[in-house]
Motif scaffolding. Sequence first.
Motif, mmCIF file in Angstrom:
data_model
loop_
_atom_site.group_PDB
_atom_site.id
_atom_site.type_symbol
_atom_site.label_atom_id
_atom_site.label_comp_id
_atom_site.label_asym_id
_atom_site.label_seq_id
_atom_site.Cartn_x
_atom_site.Cartn_y
_atom_site.Cartn_z
ATOM 1 N N CYS A 142 17.985 6.332 -16.148
ATOM 2 C CA CYS A 142 17.372 7.419 -15.497
ATOM 3 C C CYS A 142 18.467 8.640 -15.061
ATOM 4 C CB CYS A 142 16.781 6.572 -14.419
ATOM 5 S SG CYS A 142 15.374 5.716 -14.734
ATOM 6 N N ARG A 143 19.539 8.151 -14.550
ATOM 7 C CA ARG A 143 20.608 9.206 -13.959
ATOM 8 C C ARG A 143 20.956 9.993 -15.291
ATOM 9 N NH1 ARG A 143 24.746 6.051 -10.101
ATOM 10 N NH2 ARG A 143 23.006 4.998 -8.823
ATOM 11 N N LEU A 144 21.159 9.466 -16.261
ATOM 12 C CA LEU A 144 21.512 10.508 -17.537
ATOM 13 C C LEU A 144 20.443 11.223 -18.002
ATOM 14 C CD1 LEU A 144 23.513 11.045 -19.995
ATOM 15 C CD2 LEU A 144 22.647 9.159 -21.062
ATOM 16 N N THR A 145 19.234 10.773 -17.875
ATOM 17 C CA THR A 145 18.113 11.558 -18.419
ATOM 18 C C THR A 145 17.681 12.739 -17.161
ATOM 19 O OG1 THR A 145 16.461 9.634 -17.908
ATOM 20 C CG2 THR A 145 16.942 10.062 -20.151
ATOM 21 N N THR A 146 17.931 12.263 -16.029
ATOM 22 C CA THR A 146 17.828 13.225 -14.977
ATOM 23 C C THR A 146 18.696 14.503 -15.177
ATOM 24 O OG1 THR A 146 17.016 11.590 -13.560
ATOM 25 C CG2 THR A 146 17.931 13.580 -12.392
ATOM 26 N N LEU A 147 19.858 14.120 -15.498
ATOM 27 C CA LEU A 147 20.674 15.268 -15.425
ATOM 28 C C LEU A 147 20.490 16.144 -17.105
ATOM 29 C CD1 LEU A 147 24.210 13.744 -14.876
ATOM 30 C CD2 LEU A 147 22.955 15.418 -13.569
ATOM 31 N N LEU A 148 19.971 15.345 -17.924
ATOM 32 C CA LEU A 148 19.328 16.188 -19.394
ATOM 33 C C LEU A 148 18.198 16.992 -18.977
ATOM 34 C CD1 LEU A 148 19.628 13.497 -21.918
ATOM 35 C CD2 LEU A 148 21.095 15.409 -21.739
ATOM 36 N N ALA A 175 11.826 6.247 -15.752
ATOM 37 C CA ALA A 175 11.219 6.390 -14.549
ATOM 38 C C ALA A 175 10.000 5.564 -14.264
ATOM 39 C CB ALA A 175 10.941 7.989 -14.421
ATOM 40 N N PHE A 176 9.210 5.238 -15.108
ATOM 41 C CA PHE A 176 7.922 4.563 -14.970
ATOM 42 C C PHE A 176 8.363 2.982 -14.496
ATOM 43 C CE2 PHE A 176 5.087 1.105 -16.481
ATOM 44 C CZ PHE A 176 3.918 1.276 -15.899
ATOM 45 N N LEU A 177 9.256 2.539 -15.322
ATOM 46 C CA LEU A 177 9.747 1.200 -14.902
ATOM 47 C C LEU A 177 10.446 1.136 -13.309
ATOM 48 C CD1 LEU A 177 11.231 -0.271 -18.205
ATOM 49 C CD2 LEU A 177 9.038 -0.913 -17.190
ATOM 50 N N ALA A 178 11.351 2.251 -13.109
ATOM 51 C CA ALA A 178 12.144 2.354 -11.806
ATOM 52 C C ALA A 178 10.983 2.527 -10.704
ATOM 53 C CB ALA A 178 12.950 3.384 -11.899
ATOM 54 N N SER A 224 10.764 10.139 -9.589
ATOM 55 C CA SER A 224 9.251 11.129 -9.459
ATOM 56 C C SER A 224 9.631 12.242 -10.305
ATOM 57 C CB SER A 224 8.910 11.501 -8.067
ATOM 58 O OG SER A 224 8.540 10.082 -7.477
ATOM 59 N N ALA A 225 10.647 13.054 -9.835
ATOM 60 C CA ALA A 225 11.070 14.385 -10.674
ATOM 61 C C ALA A 225 11.503 14.192 -11.850
ATOM 62 C CB ALA A 225 12.155 15.156 -9.675
ATOM 63 N N LEU A 226 12.011 13.049 -12.295
ATOM 64 C CA LEU A 226 12.240 12.803 -13.753
ATOM 65 C C LEU A 226 10.906 12.681 -14.451
ATOM 66 C CD1 LEU A 226 14.167 11.987 -16.072
ATOM 67 C CD2 LEU A 226 14.204 9.775 -15.240
ATOM 68 N N PHE A 227 10.206 11.726 -14.083
ATOM 69 C CA PHE A 227 8.767 11.543 -14.698
ATOM 70 C C PHE A 227 8.088 12.713 -14.959
ATOM 71 C CE2 PHE A 227 4.557 10.232 -14.984
ATOM 72 C CZ PHE A 227 4.598 9.062 -16.067
ATOM 73 N N LEU A 228 8.045 13.617 -13.814
ATOM 74 C CA LEU A 228 7.007 14.775 -13.765
ATOM 75 C C LEU A 228 7.726 15.727 -14.537
ATOM 76 C CD1 LEU A 228 5.618 14.607 -10.220
ATOM 77 C CD2 LEU A 228 4.471 14.208 -12.424
ATOM 78 N N TRP A 243 0.662 -1.409 -0.095
ATOM 79 C CA TRP A 243 -0.151 -0.028 -0.036
ATOM 80 C C TRP A 243 0.790 1.310 -0.106
ATOM 81 C CZ3 TRP A 243 0.357 3.768 3.715
ATOM 82 C CH2 TRP A 243 0.659 3.509 5.078
ATOM 83 N N PRO A 244 1.754 1.286 0.686
ATOM 84 C CA PRO A 244 2.808 2.489 0.574
ATOM 85 C C PRO A 244 3.368 2.832 -0.777
ATOM 86 C CG PRO A 244 3.701 1.488 2.376
ATOM 87 C CD PRO A 244 2.840 0.522 1.795
ATOM 88 N N HIS A 245 3.763 1.828 -1.483
ATOM 89 C CA HIS A 245 4.183 1.795 -2.978
ATOM 90 C C HIS A 245 3.061 2.124 -4.008
ATOM 91 C CE1 HIS A 245 6.371 -0.480 -6.531
ATOM 92 N NE2 HIS A 245 6.369 0.788 -6.586
ATOM 93 N N ILE A 246 1.979 1.375 -3.858
ATOM 94 C CA ILE A 246 0.865 2.050 -4.629
ATOM 95 C C ILE A 246 0.501 3.367 -4.428
ATOM 96 C CG2 ILE A 246 -1.466 1.576 -5.076
ATOM 97 C CD1 ILE A 246 -0.984 -1.556 -4.798
ATOM 98 N N THR A 247 0.237 3.764 -3.089
ATOM 99 C CA THR A 247 0.058 5.220 -2.786
ATOM 100 C C THR A 247 0.963 6.321 -3.367
ATOM 101 O OG1 THR A 247 -0.717 4.615 -0.641
ATOM 102 C CG2 THR A 247 -0.183 6.695 -0.835
ATOM 103 N N TRP A 248 2.472 5.878 -3.381
ATOM 104 C CA TRP A 248 3.138 6.860 -3.942
ATOM 105 C C TRP A 248 3.055 6.740 -5.353
ATOM 106 C CZ3 TRP A 248 6.150 10.633 -2.294
ATOM 107 C CH2 TRP A 248 6.975 11.160 -3.231
ATOM 108 N N LEU A 249 2.639 5.810 -6.083
ATOM 109 C CA LEU A 249 2.439 5.860 -7.663
ATOM 110 C C LEU A 249 1.075 6.479 -8.118
ATOM 111 C CD1 LEU A 249 3.203 1.896 -8.290
ATOM 112 C CD2 LEU A 249 4.815 3.801 -8.773
ATOM 113 N N LEU A 250 0.226 6.294 -7.095
ATOM 114 C CA LEU A 250 -0.874 7.061 -7.420
ATOM 115 C C LEU A 250 -0.660 8.481 -7.323
ATOM 116 C CD1 LEU A 250 -3.585 4.580 -5.960
ATOM 117 C CD2 LEU A 250 -3.149 4.987 -8.424
ATOM 118 N N LEU A 251 -0.232 9.064 -6.190
ATOM 119 C CA LEU A 251 0.319 10.510 -5.909
ATOM 120 C C LEU A 251 1.094 10.909 -7.359
ATOM 121 C CD1 LEU A 251 0.427 12.739 -4.303
ATOM 122 C CD2 LEU A 251 2.464 11.927 -3.378
ATOM 123 N N VAL A 252 2.149 10.205 -7.899
ATOM 124 C CA VAL A 252 2.771 10.657 -9.109
ATOM 125 C C VAL A 252 2.013 10.803 -10.233
ATOM 126 C CG1 VAL A 252 4.779 10.055 -10.614
ATOM 127 C CG2 VAL A 252 5.063 9.777 -7.994
#
Length: 247
Positions: free
Chosen positions: A96-102, A126-129, A153-157, A28-37
């Motif tokens: 994800c690290r590369l694209t976060t820097l981009l 980011a979705f898969l991670a 989450s910051a990468l995805f958003l 439930w904590p994991h699903i809650t975070w996914l739904l929040l994002v």
Amino acid sequence: MDGVGKGVFTIIDALYHSNEPIFATLSWPHITWLLLVLCVAILLVRNAEKIQKTKLKHYLRYIFISIIVVQQVLLYSWYAMNHEWYASDALPLYPCRLTTLLVLMMLIIKRPLLLSFTFYWGLIGAFLALLSPETGQLGFPNAMFIQFFMGHSALFLGVIYLAILFQFTVNEKALYKVYRQSLVYFGLLLMINTTFNTNYAYLRELPPSVFLNWVPSYPWYIPIEIAVIFILFYLLYYVCQKWQREI
């Protein structure tokens, strides 16, 4: 040591040396975070026009820059505090690290450099991670746990925000260009991993995940990994193209 000093020491110790286990995948904590994002992503998309035309775009830009900078500090300070600063794992060569820097670079310079590559890799990566977190099994309040969810989450958003800011649209030509760029990226990482015994992009060993139990062992899973990612890229392209036609 006074009370303030003890408090600071306690926080630092918890951030860098706590070993509470991460929550179970799809708990439930994991699903809650996914739904929040997901909810924040929907809010960004539904308010795209408002973001483009008001000061909100500036506020969001500063928020995303701040989050990513804090995430990077947490990540690399964790490596330093735990004496884990090795080129075999700490370089920003994971997708994800590369694209976060981009994303951070585009937020700072306000120019869409490599936006197509970042769009596909950032959203899918980011979705898969986030769907199958890999934090070294470290849970809250460890910095590795915090930076993982903060960063992905910051990468995805952030990718969604940049797509809105630059009025990005998908097209078939750009998708095929991303495919070519990705093949070059994979080829370089295969050489780096073979030469230096690293595991960037998980091309030598897949992370532990309940979703990957069916995958064959190395090296047979590599073409499957690449094919799945390319299929996900195409599905993202298809959904975005269909949405573009309807608006």
